[in-house]
Design a protein around this motif. Structure first.
Motif, short mmCIF file in Angstrom:
data_model
loop_
_atom_site.label_atom_id
_atom_site.label_comp_id
_atom_site.label_asym_id
_atom_site.label_seq_id
_atom_site.Cartn_x
_atom_site.Cartn_y
_atom_site.Cartn_z
N GLN A 120 44.97 30.51 39.65
CA GLN A 120 45.17 30.21 41.06
C GLN A 120 45.71 31.43 41.81
N PHE A 121 45.83 32.55 41.12
CA PHE A 121 46.40 33.74 41.74
C PHE A 121 45.35 34.76 42.14
N SER A 122 44.12 34.36 42.31
CA SER A 122 43.03 35.28 42.61
C SER A 122 43.27 36.09 43.87
N GLU A 123 43.82 35.48 44.93
CA GLU A 123 44.05 36.21 46.18
C GLU A 123 45.08 37.32 45.99
N LYS A 124 46.14 37.04 45.28
CA LYS A 124 47.17 38.04 45.02
C LYS A 124 46.60 39.15 44.13
N LEU A 125 45.86 38.75 43.12
CA LEU A 125 45.24 39.73 42.23
C LEU A 125 44.28 40.61 43.02
N GLY A 148 35.62 34.86 46.52
CA GLY A 148 36.50 33.71 46.39
C GLY A 148 36.39 32.97 45.07
N ARG A 149 35.71 33.57 44.10
CA ARG A 149 35.55 32.91 42.81
C ARG A 149 36.77 33.14 41.93
#
Length: 77
Positions: A4-9, A44-45
């Protein structure tokens, strides 16, 4: 399991790419053996948590070097 941390990553990767000048496909290949990694995050994946850990380990162990301009400035001091 997707992270769930894709945006931060993605934000961390973008900063790393900006500092290094590395291309997105080369970064993906080097960090996760997946040249499409950054594109997929930008779309967004989600990614697997173990992939995120490999990418973060790569960035931690391959710190950006100072640019040539900064190295020249430091040499002049």
């Amino acid at each position: 399991m997707a992270t769930q941390f894709s945006e931060k990553l993605l934000a961390d990767i973008e900063a790393y790419l900006s500092q290094t000048g590395m291309s997105i496909s080369y970064f993906g290949k080097r960090s996760a053996k997946n040249s499409e990694l950054v594109k997929r995050l930008r779309d967004g994946r989600p990614i697997q948590s173990d992939t995120e850990q490999r990418v973060r380990d790569f960035m931690r162990h391959h710190k950006p070097r100072a640019s040539k301009a900064k190295q020249s400035e430091a040499a002049e001091l």
